[in-house]
Scaffold this motif. Structure first.
Motif, PDB file in Angstrom:
ATOM      1  N   UNK A  58       0.808  -0.969   0.190  1.00  0.00           N
ATOM      2  CA  UNK A  58       0.187  -0.130   0.085  1.00  0.00           C
ATOM      3  C   UNK A  58       1.024   1.102  -0.337  1.00  0.00           C
ATOM      4  N   UNK A  59       0.551   2.592  -0.117  1.00  0.00           N
ATOM      5  CA  UNK A  59       1.254   3.570  -0.011  1.00  0.00           C
ATOM      6  C   UNK A  59       0.029   4.770   0.490  1.00  0.00           C
ATOM      7  N   UNK A  60       1.036   6.203   0.193  1.00  0.00           N
ATOM      8  CA  UNK A  60       0.608   7.048   0.037  1.00  0.00           C
ATOM      9  C   UNK A  60       0.737   8.552   0.636  1.00  0.00           C
ATOM     10  N   UNK A  61       0.412   9.750   0.381  1.00  0.00           N
ATOM     11  CA  UNK A  61       1.466  10.496   0.035  1.00  0.00           C
ATOM     12  C   UNK A  61       1.319  11.712   0.884  1.00  0.00           C
ATOM     13  N   UNK A  68       5.062   7.295   1.128  1.00  0.00           N
ATOM     14  CA  UNK A  68       5.355   6.207   2.186  1.00  0.00           C
ATOM     15  C   UNK A  68       4.785   5.101   1.567  1.00  0.00           C
ATOM     16  N   UNK A  69       5.271   4.004   1.707  1.00  0.00           N
ATOM     17  CA  UNK A  69       4.755   2.229   0.924  1.00  0.00           C
ATOM     18  C   UNK A  69       4.541   1.318   2.422  1.00  0.00           C
ATOM     19  N   UNK A  70       4.028   0.752   2.341  1.00  0.00           N
ATOM     20  CA  UNK A  70       3.688  -0.241   3.322  1.00  0.00           C
ATOM     21  C   UNK A  70       5.068  -1.822   2.764  1.00  0.00           C
ATOM     22  N   UNK A  72       5.345  -4.863   3.084  1.00  0.00           N
ATOM     23  CA  UNK A  72       4.836  -6.510   4.147  1.00  0.00           C
ATOM     24  C   UNK A  72       5.913  -7.496   4.829  1.00  0.00           C
ATOM     25  N   UNK A  73       7.001  -7.758   3.736  1.00  0.00           N
ATOM     26  CA  UNK A  73       7.352  -8.958   3.838  1.00  0.00           C
ATOM     27  C   UNK A  73       8.885  -8.789   4.499  1.00  0.00           C
ATOM     28  N   UNK A  74       8.872  -7.049   3.900  1.00  0.00           N
ATOM     29  CA  UNK A  74      10.718  -6.680   5.153  1.00  0.00           C
ATOM     30  C   UNK A  74       9.429  -6.128   6.372  1.00  0.00           C
ATOM     31  N   UNK A  75       8.319  -5.891   6.431  1.00  0.00           N
ATOM     32  CA  UNK A  75       8.286  -5.208   7.926  1.00  0.00           C
ATOM     33  C   UNK A  75       8.365  -4.105   8.051  1.00  0.00           C
ATOM     34  N   UNK A  76       8.276  -3.127   7.181  1.00  0.00           N
ATOM     35  CA  UNK A  76       8.640  -2.150   7.403  1.00  0.00           C
ATOM     36  C   UNK A  76       7.836  -0.818   5.780  1.00  0.00           C
ATOM     37  N   UNK A  77       7.377   0.509   7.095  1.00  0.00           N
ATOM     38  CA  UNK A  77       6.762   0.796   6.079  1.00  0.00           C
ATOM     39  C   UNK A  77       8.460   1.646   5.282  1.00  0.00           C
ATOM     40  N   UNK A  78       8.316   2.693   4.561  1.00  0.00           N
ATOM     41  CA  UNK A  78       9.288   2.814   3.161  1.00  0.00           C
ATOM     42  C   UNK A  78       9.137   4.582   3.312  1.00  0.00           C
ATOM     43  N   UNK A  79      10.233   5.614   3.321  1.00  0.00           N
ATOM     44  CA  UNK A  79       9.814   6.781   2.282  1.00  0.00           C
ATOM     45  C   UNK A  79      10.519   7.069   1.459  1.00  0.00           C
ATOM     46  N   UNK A  91      10.296   0.896  11.509  1.00  0.00           N
ATOM     47  CA  UNK A  91       9.887  -0.908  11.356  1.00  0.00           C
ATOM     48  C   UNK A  91       8.066  -1.683  12.048  1.00  0.00           C
ATOM     49  N   UNK A  92       7.369  -1.798  11.234  1.00  0.00           N
ATOM     50  CA  UNK A  92       6.381  -2.092  11.230  1.00  0.00           C
ATOM     51  C   UNK A  92       5.339  -3.616  11.224  1.00  0.00           C
ATOM     52  N   UNK A  93       5.589  -4.281  11.880  1.00  0.00           N
ATOM     53  CA  UNK A  93       5.612  -5.308  11.761  1.00  0.00           C
ATOM     54  C   UNK A  93       3.644  -5.980  10.304  1.00  0.00           C
ATOM     55  N   UNK A  94       5.043  -6.426   9.650  1.00  0.00           N
ATOM     56  CA  UNK A  94       3.416  -7.253   8.490  1.00  0.00           C
ATOM     57  C   UNK A  94       3.073  -5.045   8.257  1.00  0.00           C
ATOM     58  N   UNK A  95       2.844  -5.081   7.640  1.00  0.00           N
ATOM     59  CA  UNK A  95       1.864  -3.465   7.638  1.00  0.00           C
ATOM     60  C   UNK A  95       1.121  -3.663   6.407  1.00  0.00           C
ATOM     61  N   UNK A  96      -0.001  -3.179   6.498  1.00  0.00           N
ATOM     62  CA  UNK A  96      -1.017  -3.202   5.431  1.00  0.00           C
ATOM     63  C   UNK A  96      -1.098  -1.506   5.112  1.00  0.00           C
TER      64      UNK A  96
END
Length: 311
Positions: A58-61, A68-70, A72-79, A91-96
């Motif tokens: 998923x993603x959001x501006x 910002x992108x979730x 899921x496999x890496x358990x992180x949110x990327x900016x 770090x976010x466990x299994x983000x959606x």
């Protein structure tokens, strides 16, 4: 669409008929016409990796120049900044699902992976401040398992798709569940959710006709189907997240590899883009470099790619 049992079942069905997810995306499964006008351009904003292993969900501006992108496999949110440079990881466990709240903070589902459900790990909603140089996420609410997708209304309430539950879940701004609203919004097996004005729209994953539902926020019991995107006996498209812009809904179809445009008033549907690789979410860019919110859309894929669609 998270890494859930249903997704693996879909992949298994494709394998049984000799198709990989990428091949399914390239296979003509069109049940709607192409959208009128010039074909959109599709550019890779972020390259992917191994399909289904490098899963961006998923993603959001944030409206401040960051995407910002979730993952899921890496358990992180990327900016990311507008040049495509990775500027932050959280770090976010299994983000959606991930969305900006009315308070300006970023909110993201956690604990939506299959291992979380099998081991009884908690799921819920975390939040972080994207204005910080090194943001960190903290738990805002612990919620029932099986949540997916995320939408926020103008009053700050949160809404979640629930793949194997009888209704969309509503959570108030204080983190408590609005059970009466949830019970009334009886659309079973929802995945992506989005809010535009006084209405919520949801994709239904578990129904073979791939419907999109409309739920009035003030009267959730008056929910209705906007369109069926997989008229039987066509293979279900496997709808994922969706976005609303103007008079249209833009819907990602995980299995058929399509980005679909649905007229909110009439339900008329056309294929805006085909040949995507397991698309998972779509958003209008807001405050992101020179991106044009009126003409562009960003899409994440379970292939790991992030693509920019210019209409």
């Amino acid at each position: 669409m998270p890494l859930c049992t249903l997704m693996f079942a879909i992949v298994a069905v494709l394998a049984a008929v000799g198709l990989s997810p990428a091949q399914a995306a390239a296979t003509p499964l069109l049940t709607q016409p192409r959208c009128a006008g010039p074909a959109p351009s599709v550019d890779v904003f972020k390259a992917g990796g191994l399909p289904l292993a490098d899963w961006r969900e998923n993603l959001e501006f944030d409206g401040r120049g960051r995407l910002w992108v979730s993952h899921i496999n890496n358990s992180q949110v990327e900016g990311y900044d507008a040049s495509g440079r990775l500027v932050a990881t959280i770090p976010v466990p299994s983000p959606g699902g991930i969305r900006r709240g009315v308070d300006g903070l970023m909110y993201v589902n956690f604990g939506i992976g299959p291992a979380d459900a099998l081991t009884g790990k908690p799921s819920g909603l975390m939040r972080f401040d994207s204005t910080l140089d090194r943001p960190t996420a903290s738990v805002f609410a612990t919620l029932p398992g099986g949540i997916n997708g995320l939408a926020v209304d103008g009053a700050g309430n949160f809404y979640f798709g629930r793949e194997f539950a009888p209704s969309v879940l509503k959570v108030r701004q204080d983190g408590s569940i609005d059970q009466a609203w949830t019970d009334a919004a009886g659309v079973f097996g929802t995945n992506g959710v989005t809010v535009l004005g006084s209405e919520l729209y949801a994709t239904v994953l578990v129904h073979p006709s791939s419907p999109v539902a409309r739920v009035p926020l003030a009267d959730p019991g008056a929910h209705a189907t906007v369109a069926d995107l997989s008229p039987l006996p066509v293979l279900p498209k496997g709808l994922d997240d969706l976005e609303a812009r103007g008079d249209a809904l833009y819907v990602t179809a995980f299995v058929s590899g399509e980005l679909l445009r649905v007229d909110r008033a009439t339900g008329r549907t056309c294929v805006l883009v085909s040949g995507l690789i397991t698309p998972t979410s779509v958003r209008v860019p807001v405050g992101f470099g020179d991106a044009d919110p009126a003409r562009e859309l960003f899409v994440t894929e379970a292939s790991g790619r992030i693509v920019r669609v210019r209409t």
